[in-house]
Design a protein around this motif. Structure first.
Motif, short mmCIF file in Angstrom:
data_model
loop_
_atom_site.label_atom_id
_atom_site.label_comp_id
_atom_site.label_asym_id
_atom_site.label_seq_id
_atom_site.Cartn_x
_atom_site.Cartn_y
_atom_site.Cartn_z
N GLU A 1 0.84 -1.22 0.00
CA GLU A 1 0.00 0.00 0.00
C GLU A 1 0.87 1.27 0.00
N LYS A 2 2.04 1.15 0.62
CA LYS A 2 2.94 2.31 0.73
C LYS A 2 3.52 2.70 -0.63
N ASN A 3 3.62 1.73 -1.52
CA ASN A 3 4.35 2.01 -2.76
C ASN A 3 3.58 1.74 -4.05
N SER B 1 8.69 11.91 8.19
CA SER B 1 9.59 11.38 9.22
C SER B 1 8.96 11.46 10.59
N ARG B 2 9.38 10.57 11.46
CA ARG B 2 9.02 10.75 12.86
C ARG B 2 9.57 12.11 13.31
N PHE B 3 8.89 12.76 14.28
CA PHE B 3 9.42 14.03 14.77
C PHE B 3 10.56 13.72 15.74
N PHE C 1 17.10 13.81 15.11
CA PHE C 1 18.05 13.34 14.09
C PHE C 1 17.50 13.47 12.66
N LYS C 2 16.18 13.69 12.54
CA LYS C 2 15.60 13.88 11.20
C LYS C 2 15.63 15.37 10.83
N ASP C 3 16.03 16.17 11.77
CA ASP C 3 16.23 17.62 11.61
C ASP C 3 15.08 18.39 10.95
N ALA D 1 5.39 15.66 7.46
CA ALA D 1 4.41 14.66 7.88
C ALA D 1 5.08 13.62 8.75
N GLY D 2 4.44 13.31 9.86
CA GLY D 2 5.03 12.31 10.75
C GLY D 2 4.02 11.78 11.72
N GLY D 3 4.37 10.66 12.35
CA GLY D 3 3.44 10.01 13.27
C GLY D 3 3.23 10.80 14.54
N THR D 4 2.05 10.62 15.12
CA THR D 4 1.80 11.20 16.44
C THR D 4 2.67 10.44 17.42
N GLY E 1 17.17 4.58 6.08
CA GLY E 1 16.35 5.66 5.52
C GLY E 1 15.41 5.14 4.45
N LEU E 2 14.48 4.28 4.89
CA LEU E 2 13.55 3.68 3.92
C LEU E 2 12.71 4.71 3.19
N VAL E 3 12.40 5.82 3.85
CA VAL E 3 11.59 6.85 3.18
C VAL E 3 12.27 7.37 1.93
N ALA F 1 14.11 5.57 -0.20
CA ALA F 1 13.82 4.60 -1.26
C ALA F 1 12.37 4.74 -1.73
N GLU F 2 11.47 4.94 -0.78
CA GLU F 2 10.05 5.07 -1.13
C GLU F 2 9.83 6.26 -2.08
N ALA F 3 10.48 7.37 -1.78
CA ALA F 3 10.30 8.57 -2.60
C ALA F 3 10.98 8.41 -3.96
N1 UDP Z 1 6.53 6.29 8.36
C1 UDP Z 1 5.19 6.13 8.62
N2 UDP Z 1 4.55 7.12 9.29
C2 UDP Z 1 5.19 8.22 9.74
C3 UDP Z 1 6.57 8.37 9.49
C4 UDP Z 1 7.22 7.37 8.80
O1 UDP Z 1 4.58 5.13 8.22
O2 UDP Z 1 4.55 9.06 10.34
C5 UDP Z 1 7.21 5.21 7.63
C6 UDP Z 1 7.99 5.63 6.42
O3 UDP Z 1 7.17 5.68 5.27
C7 UDP Z 1 9.05 4.53 6.36
C8 UDP Z 1 9.30 4.22 7.81
O4 UDP Z 1 8.13 4.63 8.51
O5 UDP Z 1 8.52 3.39 5.71
C9 UDP Z 1 10.48 4.97 8.37
O6 UDP Z 1 11.64 4.32 8.04
P1 UDP Z 1 13.02 5.08 7.92
O7 UDP Z 1 14.05 4.03 7.67
O8 UDP Z 1 12.94 6.17 6.92
O9 UDP Z 1 13.22 5.80 9.32
P2 UDP Z 1 13.11 5.32 10.85
O10 UDP Z 1 11.81 5.90 11.35
O11 UDP Z 1 13.15 3.83 10.87
O12 UDP Z 1 14.28 5.98 11.52
#
Ligand code: UDP
Length: 404
Positions: free
Chosen positions: A190-192, A220-222, A225-227, A249-252, A309-311, A313-315
């Protein structure tokens, strides 16, 4: 899920190689062991690769350790110490670790031709080895571990037939063969998966982001290190010359006090700029993230420290040039000037963003290169091919020539 589904998506050579090796391994037994069935990158990867390997006629099982909180507290500490950020393991912790490993290896049938143990949690399963090739797949960065903890684990790791690491700098000196194998993305998840333009537009609309100007995106997560603060600084420098929007955009992060603090700082720094969109994305929003990535003009990953840094590759898979920090696995994915740009500062990022915004043709070409780079190197099928070729190579390691 079938290997066939990847025809026309993965590189044809990879699929042929997999089929050939699978022919020879058909009917053999493979086992993967990790410590969680859901959540986290390892489980996500196993959920996708195990059915595909089974589809090739290999008798593959995936077993998950059963453990309670005290074990996970110990392994979290273990994990942090191995990544250089934790206290050394105490005798008591080691006893808990050993006890739970024992209970689990008594319960789980480990008879297989190839056993893959993921991360330190089930590493002591090696004590039960009777036959087969045993691989230790390390998904974490152990380049600068807390020494005492590493030496404890090292004694165990040396009993494996080989170790597998994601990035060469994450590896350690070991007397066993070491393989490098980068993580991968699944183009059919679904992600890709491909999305219609309509769906992409609807997601942007739902998040209240007009698509009227170029969009810079960081998912990225807030996390410091993601600056994310540096990303805002770069955007502000660019904004003097180019009208654009920034989406962060990032997770709560309700269970992560640091996440909340960073998010607050980001909100303060954004200072109600209507062109900065800070999105709190709930878990399991894969399709939404997919759409955000597809709708972006340029993707940023301004990390100052990173695993793979999976994001990125996704982008890149979505034909987006990526401007990213020169850390961890990012330089493997960003080929300078070909699939994106590597940066070391706020100013550097701003300079490259401007360069791409001024030259959409170049950005488009880089996006095309980006997708090909991921197709050849970072898709799930390449991961499967790696596993099968390591297995084959180690099974025949006494032969002078190995025909793969
Ligand atoms: N991701 C997500 N929701 C978020 C932030 C990130 O689903 O709010 C996903 C993102 O698409 C990627 C993974 O979480 O698949 C993050 O992996 P990455 O290796 O970039 O960073 P990590 O969070 O493991 O340091």
């Amino acid at each position: 899920m079938k290997l066939e589904d990847y025809k026309g998506i993965s590189a044809p050579g990879d699929l042929r190689a997999i089929e050939k090796m699978a022919e020879r391994l058909r009917g053999k037994k493979m086992l993967h062991v990790n410590s969680t069935a859901a959540g986290g990158g390892v489980a996500e990867l196993l959920q996708r690769i195990v059915p595909l390997i089974r589809d090739m006629g290999i008798d593959v099982r995936w077993e998950v350790m059963q453990a309670e909180k005290p074990f996970f507290e110990v392994t979290k500490n273990f994990h942090n110490a191995l990544q250089g950020k934790g206290k050394p393991l105490t005798r008591e912790m080691w006893d808990t670790y050993e006890g739970v490993n024992r209970e689990n290896y008594a319960r789980i049938d480990t008879d297989a031709d190839c056993v893959v143990i993921h991360d330190p949690q089930p590493a002591l399963f090696i004590e039960k080895k009777k036959r087969g090739i045993w691989l230790w797949r390390c998904h974490i960065d152990i380049s600068t571990p807390e020494k005492a903890t590493w030496y404890l684990l090292k004694n165990t790791i040396e009993k494996f037939d080989a170790g597998i690491f994601s990035v060469s700098s994450f590896a350690q000196s070991l007397p066993i063969p070491q393989f490098l194998m980068q993580p991968s993305i699944d183009p059919l998840s679904e992600k890709n998966i491909e999305l219609s333009e309509d769906e992409v537009n609807r997601v942007y609309e739902r998040f209240g982001i007009p698509m009227d100007k170029p969009i810079l995106l960081q998912v990225s997560r807030f996390d410091p290190f993601k600056d994310p603060l540096g990303v805002i600084d770069s955007y502000r420098l660019v904004k003097k010359y180019h009208d654009c929007r920034l989406v962060l955009a990032g997770g709560t992060a309700t269970d992560d006090p640091e996440g909340e603090r960073v998010l607050k700082e980001v909100q303060e720094k954004a200072n109600n700029d209507p062109d900065i969109h800070i999105l709190l994305i709930p878990p399991f929003s894969d399709r939404e993230i997919n759409a955000l990535q597809r709708g972006a003009t340029i993707v940023l990953q301004k990390s100052t420290r990173e695993g793979f840094g999976l994001v990125v590759a996704e982008a890149l898979w979505k034909k987006k040039p990526v401007i990213g920090g020169d850390v961890g696995g990012i330089p493997l994915q960003i080929i300078e000037g070909v699939t994106g740009f590597l940066i070391h500062s706020v100013e550097g990022a701003a300079y490259r963003i401007r360069q791409l915004l001024e030259n959409p043709e170049k950005a488009k070409k880089m996006g095309e290169n980006a997708k090909e780079h991921i197709r050849r190197n970072f898709l799930i099928t390449r991961n499967i091919e790696n596993y099968l070729s390591m297995w084959t190579a180690l099974e025949h390691k006494d032969q002078k020539v190995i025909y793969l």
